[in-house]
Design a protein around this motif. Sequence first.
Motif, PDB file in Angstrom:
ATOM      1  N   VAL A   1       0.844  -1.190   0.000  1.00 52.34           N
ATOM      2  CA  VAL A   1       0.000   0.000   0.000  1.00 52.34           C
ATOM      3  C   VAL A   1       0.880   1.241   0.000  1.00 52.34           C
ATOM      4  CG1 VAL A   1      -1.739   1.312   1.262  1.00 52.34           C
ATOM      5  CG2 VAL A   1      -1.844  -1.182   1.229  1.00 52.34           C
ATOM      6  N   GLY A   2       0.585   2.167  -0.898  1.00 50.31           N
ATOM      7  CA  GLY A   2       1.272   3.444  -0.905  1.00 50.31           C
ATOM      8  C   GLY A   2       0.686   4.363   0.147  1.00 50.31           C
ATOM      9  N   ALA A   3       1.561   5.052   0.902  1.00 47.27           N
ATOM     10  CA  ALA A   3       1.078   5.956   1.944  1.00 47.27           C
ATOM     11  C   ALA A   3       0.324   7.142   1.359  1.00 47.27           C
ATOM     12  CB  ALA A   3       2.252   6.451   2.796  1.00 47.27           C
ATOM     13  N   GLY A   4       0.737   7.595   0.180  1.00 44.94           N
ATOM     14  CA  GLY A   4       0.006   8.657  -0.500  1.00 44.94           C
ATOM     15  C   GLY A   4       0.335  10.051  -0.033  1.00 44.94           C
ATOM     16  N   GLU A   5       1.480  10.234   0.631  1.00 41.73           N
ATOM     17  CA  GLU A   5       1.833  11.565   1.119  1.00 41.73           C
ATOM     18  C   GLU A   5       2.265  12.461  -0.034  1.00 41.73           C
ATOM     19  OE1 GLU A   5       5.840   9.720   0.845  1.00 41.73           O
ATOM     20  OE2 GLU A   5       3.790   9.065   1.148  1.00 41.73           O
ATOM     21  N   SER A   6       1.941  13.731   0.094  1.00 39.63           N
ATOM     22  CA  SER A   6       2.445  14.774  -0.822  1.00 39.63           C
ATOM     23  C   SER A   6       2.159  14.491  -2.286  1.00 39.63           C
ATOM     24  CB  SER A   6       3.956  14.975  -0.613  1.00 39.63           C
ATOM     25  OG  SER A   6       4.246  15.270   0.727  1.00 39.63           O
ATOM     26  N   GLY A   7       0.989  13.957  -2.564  1.00 38.59           N
ATOM     27  CA  GLY A   7       0.592  13.742  -3.947  1.00 38.59           C
ATOM     28  C   GLY A   7       1.198  12.540  -4.616  1.00 38.59           C
ATOM     29  N   THR A   8       1.832  11.655  -3.851  1.00 31.10           N
ATOM     30  CA  THR A   8       2.358  10.412  -4.414  1.00 31.10           C
ATOM     31  C   THR A   8       1.259   9.349  -4.404  1.00 31.10           C
ATOM     32  OG1 THR A   8       3.230   9.812  -2.227  1.00 31.10           O
ATOM     33  CG2 THR A   8       4.741  10.879  -3.774  1.00 31.10           C
ATOM     34  N   PRO A   9       1.416   8.281  -5.181  1.00 31.97           N
ATOM     35  CA  PRO A   9       0.354   7.270  -5.256  1.00 31.97           C
ATOM     36  C   PRO A   9       0.015   6.675  -3.887  1.00 31.97           C
ATOM     37  CG  PRO A   9       1.909   6.962  -7.038  1.00 31.97           C
ATOM     38  CD  PRO A   9       2.502   8.001  -6.135  1.00 31.97           C
ATOM     39  N   GLY A  10      -1.256   6.621  -3.594  1.00 29.41           N
ATOM     40  CA  GLY A  10      -1.737   6.020  -2.363  1.00 29.41           C
ATOM     41  C   GLY A  10      -2.637   4.840  -2.654  1.00 29.41           C
ATOM     42  N   GLY A  11      -2.774   3.966  -1.666  1.00 28.48           N
ATOM     43  CA  GLY A  11      -3.642   2.812  -1.828  1.00 28.48           C
ATOM     44  C   GLY A  11      -2.904   1.606  -2.363  1.00 28.48           C
ATOM     45  N   PRO A  12      -3.650   0.555  -2.706  1.00 26.77           N
ATOM     46  CA  PRO A  12      -3.040  -0.714  -3.118  1.00 26.77           C
ATOM     47  C   PRO A  12      -2.195  -0.576  -4.371  1.00 26.77           C
ATOM     48  CG  PRO A  12      -5.369  -1.004  -2.588  1.00 26.77           C
ATOM     49  CD  PRO A  12      -5.127   0.465  -2.620  1.00 26.77           C
ATOM     50  N   LEU A  13      -1.036  -1.235  -4.358  1.00 27.94           N
ATOM     51  CA  LEU A  13      -0.147  -1.304  -5.510  1.00 27.94           C
ATOM     52  C   LEU A  13      -0.063  -2.756  -5.975  1.00 27.94           C
ATOM     53  CD1 LEU A  13       2.795   0.863  -4.087  1.00 27.94           C
ATOM     54  CD2 LEU A  13       0.914   1.641  -5.550  1.00 27.94           C
ATOM     55  N   PRO A  14      -0.014  -2.988  -7.293  1.00 32.50           N
ATOM     56  CA  PRO A  14       0.029  -4.363  -7.808  1.00 32.50           C
ATOM     57  C   PRO A  14       1.390  -4.995  -7.542  1.00 32.50           C
ATOM     58  CG  PRO A  14       0.284  -2.813  -9.600  1.00 32.50           C
ATOM     59  CD  PRO A  14       0.020  -1.981  -8.375  1.00 32.50           C
ATOM     60  N   VAL A  15       1.412  -6.175  -6.951  1.00 34.20           N
ATOM     61  CA  VAL A  15       2.659  -6.866  -6.615  1.00 34.20           C
ATOM     62  C   VAL A  15       2.743  -8.181  -7.385  1.00 34.20           C
ATOM     63  CG1 VAL A  15       3.941  -8.006  -4.748  1.00 34.20           C
ATOM     64  CG2 VAL A  15       2.794  -5.812  -4.327  1.00 34.20           C
ATOM     65  N   ASP A  16       3.923  -8.451  -7.924  1.00 31.80           N
ATOM     66  CA  ASP A  16       4.180  -9.738  -8.562  1.00 31.80           C
ATOM     67  C   ASP A  16       4.596 -10.711  -7.463  1.00 31.80           C
ATOM     68  OD1 ASP A  16       5.229 -11.970  -9.916  1.00 31.80           O
ATOM     69  OD2 ASP A  16       5.843 -10.754 -11.621  1.00 31.80           O
ATOM     70  N   THR A  17       3.605 -11.341  -6.850  1.00 32.77           N
ATOM     71  CA  THR A  17       3.860 -12.193  -5.697  1.00 32.77           C
ATOM     72  C   THR A  17       4.757 -13.380  -6.050  1.00 32.77           C
ATOM     73  OG1 THR A  17       1.800 -11.567  -4.602  1.00 32.77           O
ATOM     74  CG2 THR A  17       2.766 -13.672  -3.960  1.00 32.77           C
ATOM     75  N   ALA A  18       4.561 -13.959  -7.212  1.00 27.30           N
ATOM     76  CA  ALA A  18       5.374 -15.113  -7.590  1.00 27.30           C
ATOM     77  C   ALA A  18       6.844 -14.734  -7.690  1.00 27.30           C
ATOM     78  CB  ALA A  18       4.873 -15.694  -8.904  1.00 27.30           C
ATOM     79  N   LEU A  19       7.144 -13.614  -8.359  1.00 26.72           N
ATOM     80  CA  LEU A  19       8.535 -13.191  -8.492  1.00 26.72           C
ATOM     81  C   LEU A  19       9.098 -12.776  -7.136  1.00 26.72           C
ATOM     82  CD1 LEU A  19      10.967 -12.606 -10.284  1.00 26.72           C
ATOM     83  CD2 LEU A  19      10.009 -10.311 -10.703  1.00 26.72           C
TER      84      LEU A  19
END
Length: 313
Positions: A78-96
């Motif tokens: 999850v992105g913290a979302g401070e200062s206009g940066t992406p917030g919320g869930p981020l896609p993760v390549d769990t297998a890699l």
Amino acid sequence: MSQVVLGVGASHSTLMNTHWDEVADLPDAIAFREGLEEAAALVAEARPDAVVIIGSNHFRGFFLDLMPAVTIGVAECVGAGESGTPGGPLPVDTALARSLVDSLLENEFDAAFSLRLQVDHGITHSLQYLVPGLDVPIVPVVLNMFAPPLPTLRRCHRLGEQIGRAVAGDGAGKRVVVIASGGLSHRLPWPKWFETFSDDDRFLVEAWLNGRTSWKEYEVRRRQIIRAAEADINPDFDRRFLDLLATGGLAEIVGYDNDRVEAEAGNGGQEIRSWVTMAAAVGPAEGRTLAYAPIPQWLTGMGVAALVPGGNR
């Protein structure tokens, strides 16, 4: 097998998001953004199936109650979302990500892993500008670069080598881009946790220790402390580092201890660890600097570089 097809290093600064209007007409700031745009085009042209992004955490996901040297996000991120940066869930390549953790452990390189990782602009700033739309899954690798004791640059270089071997040993046939986020030279008004001399120092250490469930409550004063700081940038160090990166000569820098890094590049310059790790993961490569500008309004020497695997360095 999978392969690393591109390495990119890019400085980050949330002031680029929140205070762009102050520098919008300055050639250095424009050149840096154009460098980011060129790097983003290279990432797109590389057609990655996954992006390994190596960066720091500025006490919005890790705190002094627990500070691993190396942490890999393997599931929820999850992105913290401070200062206009992406917030919320981020896609993760769990297998890699799992393959990377397993490979590191098999090669006696202990790394922490997280199934619920919160990251801040140490990861998300580069994603915002280099992987627009977040449509490619990531493997976040968070290095401790601010809370002594820090992993040595030599250790980070070995980590990068192991990441490169892990990707090559992954049987999924993926094209992987490795991004380094952070640096270059800058000095933040942050104390060492064991040396506090002012009210601001004590406030920051309290925020870093107790902010796990309440980090946003500390943000306003944290921001004020940072905005009050005077820029401390070493363009000579930055340009030499970028030249060594492009020519494969980082062995000299890898030999620096933490005190020398701080003396030459400031405490924020410790973030060159992400660049060193990325370069080692890419291996022999053709490198070039896409942009460099010391931007005092952002307190940082801002650089962008690309490494294309190949060559004999």
